[in-house]
Structure formats: structure tokens, C-alpha cells
Scaffold this motif. Structure first.
Motif, PDB file in Angstrom:
ATOM      1  N   ALA A  29       0.763  -1.230   0.004  1.00  0.00           N
ATOM      2  CA  ALA A  29      -0.042  -0.010   0.130  1.00  0.00           C
ATOM      3  C   ALA A  29       0.850   1.383   0.035  1.00  0.00           C
ATOM      4  O   ALA A  29       0.654   2.248  -0.712  1.00  0.00           O
ATOM      5  CB  ALA A  29      -0.837  -0.065   1.198  1.00  0.00           C
ATOM      6  N   THR A  30       1.921   1.116   0.707  1.00  0.00           N
ATOM      7  CA  THR A  30       2.995   2.524   0.893  1.00  0.00           C
ATOM      8  C   THR A  30       3.395   2.650  -0.603  1.00  0.00           C
ATOM      9  O   THR A  30       3.456   3.819  -1.084  1.00  0.00           O
ATOM     10  CB  THR A  30       4.028   2.278   1.961  1.00  0.00           C
ATOM     11  OG1 THR A  30       3.403   1.805   3.081  1.00  0.00           O
ATOM     12  CG2 THR A  30       4.855   3.301   1.928  1.00  0.00           C
ATOM     13  N   ASN A  31       3.967   1.732  -1.392  1.00  0.00           N
ATOM     14  CA  ASN A  31       4.545   1.856  -2.568  1.00  0.00           C
ATOM     15  C   ASN A  31       3.531   2.454  -3.740  1.00  0.00           C
ATOM     16  O   ASN A  31       3.801   3.038  -4.513  1.00  0.00           O
ATOM     17  CB  ASN A  31       5.249   0.521  -3.198  1.00  0.00           C
ATOM     18  CG  ASN A  31       6.447   0.250  -2.315  1.00  0.00           C
ATOM     19  OD1 ASN A  31       7.143   1.223  -1.579  1.00  0.00           O
ATOM     20  ND2 ASN A  31       6.944  -0.937  -2.237  1.00  0.00           N
ATOM     21  N   LEU A  32       2.229   1.940  -3.436  1.00  0.00           N
ATOM     22  CA  LEU A  32       1.176   2.151  -4.365  1.00  0.00           C
ATOM     23  C   LEU A  32       0.886   3.595  -4.184  1.00  0.00           C
ATOM     24  O   LEU A  32       0.639   4.352  -5.204  1.00  0.00           O
ATOM     25  CB  LEU A  32      -0.176   1.356  -3.933  1.00  0.00           C
ATOM     26  CG  LEU A  32      -1.265   1.540  -4.756  1.00  0.00           C
ATOM     27  CD1 LEU A  32      -0.933   1.182  -6.318  1.00  0.00           C
ATOM     28  CD2 LEU A  32      -2.333   0.784  -4.268  1.00  0.00           C
ATOM     29  N   LEU A  33       0.774   4.240  -2.971  1.00  0.00           N
ATOM     30  CA  LEU A  33       0.271   5.459  -2.725  1.00  0.00           C
ATOM     31  C   LEU A  33       1.725   6.537  -3.059  1.00  0.00           C
ATOM     32  O   LEU A  33       1.265   7.437  -3.620  1.00  0.00           O
ATOM     33  CB  LEU A  33       0.106   5.569  -1.219  1.00  0.00           C
ATOM     34  CG  LEU A  33      -1.195   4.935  -0.666  1.00  0.00           C
ATOM     35  CD1 LEU A  33      -1.403   5.172   0.751  1.00  0.00           C
ATOM     36  CD2 LEU A  33      -2.470   5.600  -1.566  1.00  0.00           C
ATOM     37  N   VAL A  34       2.700   6.087  -2.933  1.00  0.00           N
ATOM     38  CA  VAL A  34       3.892   6.789  -3.337  1.00  0.00           C
ATOM     39  C   VAL A  34       3.912   6.872  -4.807  1.00  0.00           C
ATOM     40  O   VAL A  34       4.000   8.179  -5.531  1.00  0.00           O
ATOM     41  CB  VAL A  34       5.102   6.379  -2.750  1.00  0.00           C
ATOM     42  CG1 VAL A  34       6.338   7.272  -3.390  1.00  0.00           C
ATOM     43  CG2 VAL A  34       5.166   6.706  -1.290  1.00  0.00           C
ATOM     44  N   THR A  35       3.864   5.949  -5.563  1.00  0.00           N
ATOM     45  CA  THR A  35       3.665   5.870  -6.894  1.00  0.00           C
ATOM     46  C   THR A  35       2.698   6.768  -7.673  1.00  0.00           C
ATOM     47  O   THR A  35       2.886   7.437  -8.590  1.00  0.00           O
ATOM     48  CB  THR A  35       3.725   4.501  -7.691  1.00  0.00           C
ATOM     49  OG1 THR A  35       4.843   3.565  -6.873  1.00  0.00           O
ATOM     50  CG2 THR A  35       3.910   4.301  -9.160  1.00  0.00           C
ATOM     51  N   LEU A  36       1.287   6.470  -6.962  1.00  0.00           N
ATOM     52  CA  LEU A  36       0.322   7.292  -7.624  1.00  0.00           C
ATOM     53  C   LEU A  36       0.514   8.753  -7.178  1.00  0.00           C
ATOM     54  O   LEU A  36       0.000   9.621  -8.056  1.00  0.00           O
ATOM     55  CB  LEU A  36      -0.911   6.747  -6.949  1.00  0.00           C
ATOM     56  CG  LEU A  36      -1.264   5.282  -7.467  1.00  0.00           C
ATOM     57  CD1 LEU A  36      -2.641   4.970  -6.857  1.00  0.00           C
ATOM     58  CD2 LEU A  36      -1.581   5.254  -8.944  1.00  0.00           C
TER      59      LEU A  36
END
Length: 135
Positions: free
Chosen positions: A119-126
Motif C-alpha cells: 500500500a505504501t509503494n502504491l500510494l507513493v507511486t500514484l
């Protein structure tokens, strides 16, 4: 039907992941559950490339593994039904966008592209993509 399914699975793997993954998938489809050494021998692809291809296929849940008869080596088995689902990705994105908006579409698209993501990587990427789109 099996020959047609094999051709379709091969084409989908080539389109989404490239030629090496396609060859590994073709080998698994043709011969069934096999260990890495057998795949490398019949495809004539270096063992490290076979392992990378299997890692990619496992990440997207397109291959499963189970212990072989001697329980020391893993046998890998392709899951053609999951590969056929790759063709539905555009439809998934359209449904998500129409029901939940473009932000939800971006989230689902990122998860579908990566196979699995925290979830963290997803939010940072988005957040980076959204920031780049706004500038």
C-alpha cells in the motif's frame, strides 16, 4: 481445443511479458508440471533467465509450484485460466472508472501492472504520477 488454448496462452504471454517468459510458459503448457532444470534444458534458456521468468509468472499468479516426488525440488505448473484473465484488464479498468472514478482506476491499473504491491509503494507511486500529471 488444447492446441488453440496453447497458442492463445503463448500469444498473451508474449504480449505482456516478452519472448523468454513466453518460451517458459509454452514449455510448461506442453509438458505439464516441471522443475527449473527440465525447463532450462528443453527451452535452452539459461537457468537464471528461467528462474526470473518463473518469478514473474508467480508474481502474477500465472504459475503455481508444489514439491516434486522427492520433495527437494519444486515442480512448476502453468494456470491457463489466469493467463486468459489478462485479456480482461482493459474491461476491468473501464468498469472501475465508470463506477468509482479516475483515481480508483489509477489504483487498480497500478496493481494490475505490478502484480502485487504494498500500500505504501502504491500510494507513493500514484502521488508521483498525479503530481507529474498536474504540472
Amino acid at each position: 481445443m488444447s492446441h488453440q488454448l496453447g497458442s492463445l496462452v503463448s500469444a498473451i504471454l508474449n504480449r505482456h511479458f516478452g519472448e523468454i517468459v513466453q518460451k517458459v510458459g509454452d514449455d510448461l503448457f506442453s509438458f505439464g508440471a516441471r522443475p527449473v532444470a527440465a525447463i532450462a534444458k528443453t527451452t535452452e534458456i539459461p537457468r537464471i533467465k528461467v528462474v526470473e521468468s518463473l518469478r514473474t509468472l508467480l508474481k502474477y499468479d500465472l504459475v503455481t509450484f508444489e514439491p516434486s516426488k522427492n520433495e527437494v525440488v519444486a515442480d512448476y505448473k502453468i494456470v491457463p485460466d489466469n493467463i486468459l484473465l489478462l485479456m480482461r484488464y482493459p474491461r476491468y479498468l473501464l468498469q472501475i472508472k465508470s463506477k468509482h472514478g479516475s483515481e480508483a482506476e489509477m489504483i487498480v491499473e497500478e496493481v494490475l501492472q505490478r502484480g502485487c504491491v504494498t500500500a505504501t509503494n502504491l500510494l507513493v507511486t500514484l502521488a508521483r504520477k498525479y503530481k507529474d500529471d498536474r504540472v
